[in-house]
Design a protein around this motif. Structure first.
Motif, PDB file in Angstrom:
ATOM      1  N   UNK A 142       0.859  -1.187   0.000  1.00  0.00           N
ATOM      2  CA  UNK A 142       0.000   0.000   0.000  1.00  0.00           C
ATOM      3  C   UNK A 142       0.896   1.238   0.000  1.00  0.00           C
ATOM      4  N   UNK A 143       1.790   1.302  -0.995  1.00  0.00           N
ATOM      5  CA  UNK A 143       2.857   2.305  -1.001  1.00  0.00           C
ATOM      6  C   UNK A 143       2.368   3.743  -1.091  1.00  0.00           C
ATOM      7  N   UNK A 144       1.222   3.958  -1.719  1.00  0.00           N
ATOM      8  CA  UNK A 144       0.791   5.337  -1.943  1.00  0.00           C
ATOM      9  C   UNK A 144       0.638   6.111  -0.640  1.00  0.00           C
ATOM     10  N   UNK A 145       0.377   5.406   0.446  1.00  0.00           N
ATOM     11  CA  UNK A 145       0.195   6.067   1.740  1.00  0.00           C
ATOM     12  C   UNK A 145       1.526   6.453   2.390  1.00  0.00           C
ATOM     13  N   UNK A 146       2.637   6.069   1.756  1.00  0.00           N
ATOM     14  CA  UNK A 146       3.961   6.428   2.282  1.00  0.00           C
ATOM     15  C   UNK A 146       4.721   7.367   1.361  1.00  0.00           C
ATOM     16  N   UNK A 147       4.166   7.659   0.181  1.00  0.00           N
ATOM     17  CA  UNK A 147       4.890   8.465  -0.815  1.00  0.00           C
ATOM     18  C   UNK A 147       4.378   9.895  -0.827  1.00  0.00           C
ATOM     19  N   UNK A 148       5.282  10.832  -0.669  1.00  0.00           N
ATOM     20  CA  UNK A 148       4.951  12.255  -0.762  1.00  0.00           C
ATOM     21  C   UNK A 148       4.521  12.564  -2.205  1.00  0.00           C
ATOM     22  N   UNK A 149       3.353  13.178  -2.402  1.00  0.00           N
ATOM     23  CA  UNK A 149       2.891  13.492  -3.759  1.00  0.00           C
ATOM     24  C   UNK A 149       3.849  14.379  -4.544  1.00  0.00           C
ATOM     25  N   UNK A 150       4.795  15.018  -3.850  1.00  0.00           N
ATOM     26  CA  UNK A 150       5.779  15.853  -4.538  1.00  0.00           C
ATOM     27  C   UNK A 150       7.065  15.090  -4.848  1.00  0.00           C
ATOM     28  N   UNK A 151       7.121  13.811  -4.482  1.00  0.00           N
ATOM     29  CA  UNK A 151       8.301  12.985  -4.731  1.00  0.00           C
ATOM     30  C   UNK A 151       8.166  12.346  -6.114  1.00  0.00           C
ATOM     31  N   UNK A 152       8.672  13.035  -7.126  1.00  0.00           N
ATOM     32  CA  UNK A 152       8.494  12.606  -8.516  1.00  0.00           C
ATOM     33  C   UNK A 152       9.035  11.203  -8.762  1.00  0.00           C
ATOM     34  N   UNK A 153      10.231  10.896  -8.255  1.00  0.00           N
ATOM     35  CA  UNK A 153      10.886   9.620  -8.530  1.00  0.00           C
ATOM     36  C   UNK A 153      10.014   8.442  -8.151  1.00  0.00           C
ATOM     37  N   UNK A 154       9.417   8.494  -6.976  1.00  0.00           N
ATOM     38  CA  UNK A 154       8.595   7.380  -6.499  1.00  0.00           C
ATOM     39  C   UNK A 154       7.149   7.471  -6.980  1.00  0.00           C
TER      40      UNK A 154
END
Length: 324
Positions: A142-154
């Motif tokens: 459930x990675x989306x809950x750990x990824x900053x929306x401004x983190x382009x790479x991820x």
């Protein structure tokens, strides 16, 4: 023929993000220029209140559908690095939700992109030792809950999703290969997660949100320098050689990674699965999802000799050669 991988089903959240549309809100990302490298047009993100357990249940329910009580697995393994909580283990909760008997052996494995072949090897080991007769192996993140929306790479690569695989003891043993380079472990990490969020902190200190970080360049360098030799090694170990493999199904990291591996290993285009456009990188679920979709498209047939190979978080790798 008794197939090792008996059946696969998967679940992708309904909410999708069209990466082309991101050009309107994030023009500085130049998303359309990135697409040839990532290979990902559509991302799947879980709903705000959708849990890892719920995604695992949706995939597992599909693969168990229609099985009689006698055909149910006696072992349940869940591979995830995004459990809903540290305790209890996801597999215990999933066993209850699925209505599996209390005699079911349940445990979790904390692995990411190399997790699928690790799970297959554990399942095979349990069956070879006479501990298990049939294994249900669920991969879910459930990675989306750990990824900053401004983190382009991820943000432009990772999707949420789950896959469920029914595993039976095969007549011929698969060939496995594993490795880890922990000196590079910080190349992919999730800050503010686990017990670290409270270790050494005052009791009233605010707890920061989990934050997944990936050094894309370091991970790419690791992959193209380390993994090709490991793939060749596994092919020889299995007695097939590279020419004896009918289909290569690698972790779907990105188009750039897969193209680089294919070029370094001289893998013909018709023997290489690249399936990111509609799905994205679902970490430990990329290989089983790619297998299921390849079979549906007629690219994978029963009796084919296939190589599965995952690589990523750890930094680690795992591979398997088997008859499908």
């Amino acid at each position: 023929m008794n197939s090792f991988i008996n059946n696969i089903e998967y679940y992708l959240p309904e909410h999708t993000i069209d990466c082309h549309e991101l050009d309107k809100t994030k023009p500085h990302w130049h998303v359309r220029n990135s697409l040839p490298k990532t290979g990902v047009r559509y991302l799947h993100h879980s709903a705000k209140d959708e849990t890892t357990l719920q995604m695992a249940h949706k995939a597992a329910s599909k693969v168990l559908s229609g099985l009689s009580a006698e055909e149910l697995p006696d072992t349940l393994i869940v591979c995830t690095q995004t459990p809903d909580q540290l305790l209890p283990h996801v597999s215990a909760c999933l066993q209850h939700e699925l209505g599996l008997p209390a005699s079911t052996k349940c445990f979790d494995v904390s692995l990411g992109c190399s997790g699928y072949c690790y799970g297959l090897s554990i399942a095979y080991g349990y069956m070879a030792a006479g501990i298990s007769e049939r294994v249900l192996f669920v991969t879910v993140d459930n990675y989306s809950k750990t990824i900053d929306p401004e983190n382009k790479t991820s943000f432009l690569i990772f999707s949420d999703g789950a896959a469920a695989t029914i595993i039976d003891k095969p007549k011929a043993a698969p060939s496995f290969l594993f490795g880890t380079d922990g000196s590079r472990s910080e190349s992919i990490r999730c800050l503010n997660s686990g017990i670290s969020v409270v270790t050494g902190k005052e009791s009233d200190a605010p707890i920061a949100k989990p934050d997944m970080q990936m050094d894309g360049f370091k991970v790419f360098q690791f992959t193209v320098k380390t993994i090709p030799n490991e793939i060749r090694k596994l092919a020889e170990q299995a007695g097939a050689g590279m020419d004896g493999i009918d289909l290569f199904v690698f972790h779907q990291a990105s188009n750039k990674v897969l193209e680089s591996l294919a070029n370094k290993l001289d893998i013909p285009e018709d023997k290489m699965i690249m399936d990111l456009y509609e799905v994205g990188n679902t970490t430990s679920s990329t290989i089983p999802i790619a297998l299921k979709r390849a079979e549906a498209k007629g690219k994978l047939k029963r009796g084919d000799t296939i190589m599965l190979f995952g690589f990523g978080i750890g930094l680690s790798w795992s591979g398997a050669v088997l008859k499908y």
